[in-house]
Structure formats: C-alpha cells, structure tokens
Enzyme design. Sequence first.
Site, PDB file in Angstrom:
ATOM      1  N   HIS A  17       1.273  -1.026  -0.314  1.00  0.00           N
ATOM      2  CA  HIS A  17       0.015  -0.378  -0.300  1.00  0.00           C
ATOM      3  C   HIS A  17       0.865   1.114   0.159  1.00  0.00           C
ATOM      4  CE1 HIS A  17      -3.369  -2.675   2.270  1.00  0.00           C
ATOM      5  NE2 HIS A  17      -3.529  -2.116   1.076  1.00  0.00           N
ATOM      6  N   LYS A  41     -18.406  -5.743   7.054  1.00  0.00           N
ATOM      7  CA  LYS A  41     -16.875  -6.389   6.748  1.00  0.00           C
ATOM      8  C   LYS A  41     -16.454  -5.711   8.470  1.00  0.00           C
ATOM      9  CE  LYS A  41     -13.714  -6.333   3.330  1.00  0.00           C
ATOM     10  NZ  LYS A  41     -12.996  -5.571   2.112  1.00  0.00           N
ATOM     11  N   ARG A  90      -2.513  -5.922  -8.502  1.00  0.00           N
ATOM     12  CA  ARG A  90      -1.732  -7.388  -7.898  1.00  0.00           C
ATOM     13  C   ARG A  90      -1.176  -8.169  -9.014  1.00  0.00           C
ATOM     14  NH1 ARG A  90      -3.581  -6.918  -1.927  1.00  0.00           N
ATOM     15  NH2 ARG A  90      -5.360  -6.668  -3.977  1.00  0.00           N
ATOM     16  N   SER A 128      -3.212  -7.744   2.803  1.00  0.00           N
ATOM     17  CA  SER A 128      -3.017  -7.613   4.507  1.00  0.00           C
ATOM     18  C   SER A 128      -4.365  -8.788   4.811  1.00  0.00           C
ATOM     19  CB  SER A 128      -4.161  -6.381   4.500  1.00  0.00           C
ATOM     20  OG  SER A 128      -4.207  -5.172   3.899  1.00  0.00           O
TER      21      SER A 128
HETATM   22  P1  ADP Z   1     -10.013  -3.020  -0.309  1.00  0.00           P
HETATM   23  O1  ADP Z   1     -10.849  -3.758   0.826  1.00  0.00           O
HETATM   24  O2  ADP Z   1     -11.119  -1.474  -0.521  1.00  0.00           O
HETATM   25  O3  ADP Z   1      -9.480  -4.017  -1.864  1.00  0.00           O
HETATM   26  P2  ADP Z   1      -7.209  -3.155  -0.020  1.00  0.00           P
HETATM   27  O4  ADP Z   1      -7.350  -2.602   1.793  1.00  0.00           O
HETATM   28  O5  ADP Z   1      -6.963  -4.410   0.549  1.00  0.00           O
HETATM   29  O6  ADP Z   1      -8.806  -2.232   0.322  1.00  0.00           O
HETATM   30  O7  ADP Z   1      -5.911  -2.662  -0.186  1.00  0.00           O
HETATM   31  C1  ADP Z   1      -6.906  -0.846  -1.566  1.00  0.00           C
HETATM   32  C2  ADP Z   1      -5.981  -0.805  -2.767  1.00  0.00           C
HETATM   33  O8  ADP Z   1      -4.768  -1.444  -2.378  1.00  0.00           O
HETATM   34  C3  ADP Z   1      -6.693  -1.909  -3.930  1.00  0.00           C
HETATM   35  O9  ADP Z   1      -6.850  -1.095  -5.168  1.00  0.00           O
HETATM   36  C4  ADP Z   1      -5.542  -3.145  -3.726  1.00  0.00           C
HETATM   37  O10 ADP Z   1      -5.859  -4.012  -5.174  1.00  0.00           O
HETATM   38  C5  ADP Z   1      -4.677  -2.351  -3.436  1.00  0.00           C
HETATM   39  N1  ADP Z   1      -3.674  -2.909  -2.710  1.00  0.00           N
HETATM   40  C6  ADP Z   1      -3.084  -3.657  -2.092  1.00  0.00           C
HETATM   41  N2  ADP Z   1      -1.974  -4.629  -1.766  1.00  0.00           N
HETATM   42  C7  ADP Z   1      -1.477  -3.617  -2.456  1.00  0.00           C
HETATM   43  C8  ADP Z   1       0.486  -4.658  -3.294  1.00  0.00           C
HETATM   44  N3  ADP Z   1       0.493  -5.852  -2.905  1.00  0.00           N
HETATM   45  N4  ADP Z   1       0.683  -4.292  -4.038  1.00  0.00           N
HETATM   46  C9  ADP Z   1      -0.310  -2.957  -5.030  1.00  0.00           C
HETATM   47  N5  ADP Z   1      -1.660  -2.651  -4.627  1.00  0.00           N
HETATM   48  C10 ADP Z   1      -1.743  -3.660  -3.532  1.00  0.00           C
END
Ligand code: ADP
Length: 163
Positions: A17, A41, A90, A128
């Site tokens: 992130h 959630k 990703r 996460s």
């Molecule tokens: P959500 O529950 O809205 O998907 P996340 O916190 O899981 O929220 O992710 C927020 C954003 O960050 C999403 O667009 C996700 O694809 C992106 N993201 C999460 N991990 C990575 C990573 N390792 N590399 C690039 N983008 C990421």
Amino acid sequence: MKTVVYPGSFDPVTNGHLDIVQRAAAIFDELVVVVADNPNKKSFFSIKERKTFLEALTEDIQNVSVDSFDGLLVDYVAERNVDALVRGLRAVTDFEMEFQMALINTQLHRGVETVFLVTSTEYSFLSSSIIKEVASFGGDVSTLVPSIVDAGLKKKFAARVDK
Ligand code: ADP
C-alpha cells in the site's frame, strides 16, 4: 491542481500500500488516503488504529493526508473536489473486481475516473489478509509491513492468546 483519493480497507496497511501511496503522491498534487469504515466487513484493526498507522507513516509526505468514510465512496467523492480514484493492481485476479468497481462507480457518479497503478514486483504477493494469516501463526512479517504495524499485529495476537 489534481487531487486523487486512494481508498481501501488498509487492515492493516502493508509495504505494498505504501508503495502505491508514494508513487501516486509523486504523480498527483494532492493524495487523500481514505480508510473505509465498512460495518458489513469485520475489520481486525479498528478504523482509528488503521487511520493512526497511515497518519504516522505518511506524515513526512507533504501532499498526502488521511481520512475515513463510512458510506458510499462515490458520495465521499461527490462532496469533494476529487479528480480521480487511485487503486492498485497486483494480479489478473484483482482486475475483475477492480474493473467492476470502477464501472459501478462511474455509473453512480458520472465522471469519476479510476487510475490503476500496477504493483511493484516485490510487493505483488502482498495483501493485508496474507499478513494477518502469517502473523496469526507467529510468522515473521517484519519485512512486509512497517515496524509500527508489525508491533501492532504482535500486540493484538498476544492479547488473543492471553484470553
Ligand atoms: P479493499 O478492501 O478496498 O480492496 P485493500 O486495503 O485490500 O482495500 O486495498 C486497497 C487498494 O490497494 C486496492 O486497490 C488493492 O488492490 C491495492 N493493493 C493492496 N495491496 C497491494 C500491493 N501489494 N500492491 C499494489 N496494490 C495493492
């Protein structure tokens, strides 16, 4: 002046992130990291904890701020001067869901654009959920998340074991 919003659960924020935050902040004038407070959630870290992590981790980046929202993202966007949403991709598996969300968001709020940044290879496997899974079994995630998050995970899981 281009202002973009990077929305997500950030439960917890990972190095993946933060990589997106840094790269987006280098492209746009203002970046608001918006933490989703979704009552449907169940989150591991509270909204306050997730926000506090992000605030501490971005305090040195001048054009980044942190906020939270508990409704529809498009409503958040409509009430503010936002030029685009930023999301990270990703893998092909992310694409389907992200594509659907970007389209529904333009349906709900015409004109809202979504800009995708492709993950840096070193973070392509990072989510996460995988972090929480590994940390729950005592695995070392210290190279994958910021140290304050690593400490936060250890504290939470230790408290659970004690119960
Ligand atoms: P959500 O529950 O809205 O998907 P996340 O916190 O899981 O929220 O992710 C927020 C954003 O960050 C999403 O667009 C996700 O694809 C992106 N993201 C999460 N991990 C990575 C990573 N390792 N590399 C690039 N983008 C990421």
